[in-house]
Design a protein around this motif. Sequence first.
Motif, PDB file in Angstrom:
ATOM      1  N   ILE A  25       0.630  -6.520  -7.069  1.00 25.26           N
ATOM      2  CA  ILE A  25      -0.806  -6.354  -7.283  1.00 25.26           C
ATOM      3  C   ILE A  25      -1.326  -5.365  -6.243  1.00 25.26           C
ATOM      4  CG2 ILE A  25      -3.044  -7.498  -7.400  1.00 25.26           C
ATOM      5  CD1 ILE A  25      -1.405 -10.150  -7.831  1.00 25.26           C
ATOM      6  N   LEU A  26      -1.888  -4.264  -6.720  1.00 26.03           N
ATOM      7  CA  LEU A  26      -2.411  -3.233  -5.836  1.00 26.03           C
ATOM      8  C   LEU A  26      -3.925  -3.318  -5.838  1.00 26.03           C
ATOM      9  CD1 LEU A  26      -0.076  -0.261  -6.886  1.00 26.03           C
ATOM     10  CD2 LEU A  26       0.291  -2.017  -5.129  1.00 26.03           C
TER      11      LEU A  26
ATOM     12  N   ARG B  41       0.799  -1.226   0.000  1.00 22.53           N
ATOM     13  CA  ARG B  41       0.000   0.000   0.000  1.00 22.53           C
ATOM     14  C   ARG B  41       0.834   1.278   0.000  1.00 22.53           C
ATOM     15  NH1 ARG B  41      -4.778  -2.216   4.065  1.00 22.53           N
ATOM     16  NH2 ARG B  41      -5.126  -4.122   2.854  1.00 22.53           N
ATOM     17  N   ASP B  42       2.135   1.169  -0.279  1.00 26.07           N
ATOM     18  CA  ASP B  42       2.951   2.377  -0.414  1.00 26.07           C
ATOM     19  C   ASP B  42       4.109   2.103  -1.362  1.00 26.07           C
ATOM     20  OD1 ASP B  42       5.230   1.293   1.149  1.00 26.07           O
ATOM     21  OD2 ASP B  42       3.892   1.537   2.865  1.00 26.07           O
TER      22      ASP B  42
ATOM     23  N   GLU C  74      -8.456   3.517  -2.630  1.00 33.51           N
ATOM     24  CA  GLU C  74      -8.215   4.564  -1.641  1.00 33.51           C
ATOM     25  C   GLU C  74      -7.166   5.581  -2.077  1.00 33.51           C
ATOM     26  OE1 GLU C  74      -7.327   2.593   2.021  1.00 33.51           O
ATOM     27  OE2 GLU C  74      -9.398   1.895   2.296  1.00 33.51           O
ATOM     28  N   ASN C  75      -6.236   5.163  -2.941  1.00 38.18           N
ATOM     29  CA  ASN C  75      -5.160   6.063  -3.369  1.00 38.18           C
ATOM     30  C   ASN C  75      -4.777   5.749  -4.815  1.00 38.18           C
ATOM     31  OD1 ASN C  75      -3.018   7.807  -3.559  1.00 38.18           O
ATOM     32  ND2 ASN C  75      -1.724   6.778  -2.062  1.00 38.18           N
TER      33      ASN C  75
ATOM     34  N   LEU D  83     -14.008   1.352 -11.853  1.00 40.36           N
ATOM     35  CA  LEU D  83     -12.648   1.365 -11.319  1.00 40.36           C
ATOM     36  C   LEU D  83     -11.650   0.944 -12.391  1.00 40.36           C
ATOM     37  CD1 LEU D  83     -10.779   1.752  -8.885  1.00 40.36           C
ATOM     38  CD2 LEU D  83     -11.175  -0.651  -8.292  1.00 40.36           C
ATOM     39  N   ALA D  84     -11.973  -0.097 -13.121  1.00 41.72           N
ATOM     40  CA  ALA D  84     -11.062  -0.580 -14.165  1.00 41.72           C
ATOM     41  C   ALA D  84     -10.831   0.492 -15.225  1.00 41.72           C
ATOM     42  CB  ALA D  84     -11.625  -1.842 -14.803  1.00 41.72           C
TER      43      ALA D  84
END
Length: 240
Positions: free
Chosen positions: A101-102, A84-85, A108-109, A151-152
């Motif tokens: 893979i995010l 996540r960063d 959220e970001n 989202l995609a």
Amino acid sequence: MILYPAIDLKDGQAVRLVHGDMAQSTVFNDDPAAQARAFVNAGCTWLHLVDLNGAFAGQPVNAAPVEAILRACPVPAQLGGGIRDMATIESWLDKGLARVILGTVAVENPDLVREAARAFPGQVAVGIDARNGRVATKGWAEETDVMVTDLAKSFEDAGVAAIIYTDIMRDGAMGGPNVDATADLARAVSIPVIASGGVSSLDDLQALKATGVISGAISGRALYDGAIDLAQALRALAQD
């Protein structure tokens, strides 16, 4: 179409969950690196790894078994869960991971996804996990109002290498993948889409391939249970 054998990691062991429920886990191998080698020996060209504890914790938890897999296996591997960063992304890629893979951060970001995709071309995938068409985050524990296709599409111009689409209600349940929804998503975007959740037979794999638009499929429980013979499936998918 690429078949990605899945190794889901919980407390250092290779497990499978039912519907993403951490309380419904079955341990299939207490040596994830040995499991990975078995998949490679059967002929797989990629591995799909998930740090389940990390997905809930928001940071890597099963780093040791992932690193053992990377040392043991010559094929590329992709990993999701707790990434996540940018520092974590860089760290994993430096350790030899082929693709991160995010998932949660894609909601959220999203700027982090775009930044990472620019910095590491071809090495960033977006994981979209859905329940009834809506995206779920934080290890599937939280459902959002974000729709999968929206989202995609938001990452169309970001340089993302792939979208991994998981139908949560089918994951680990051996009930077959959501072929129609996955194909619809693949047709809606130019980003390669990988199917995940419910892939439980050679027929499932062939149905996904027959769409002509799905670039890959992830399978876990069916490989462990023997419902899919990995070497046989790889041979079948290699045929035109």
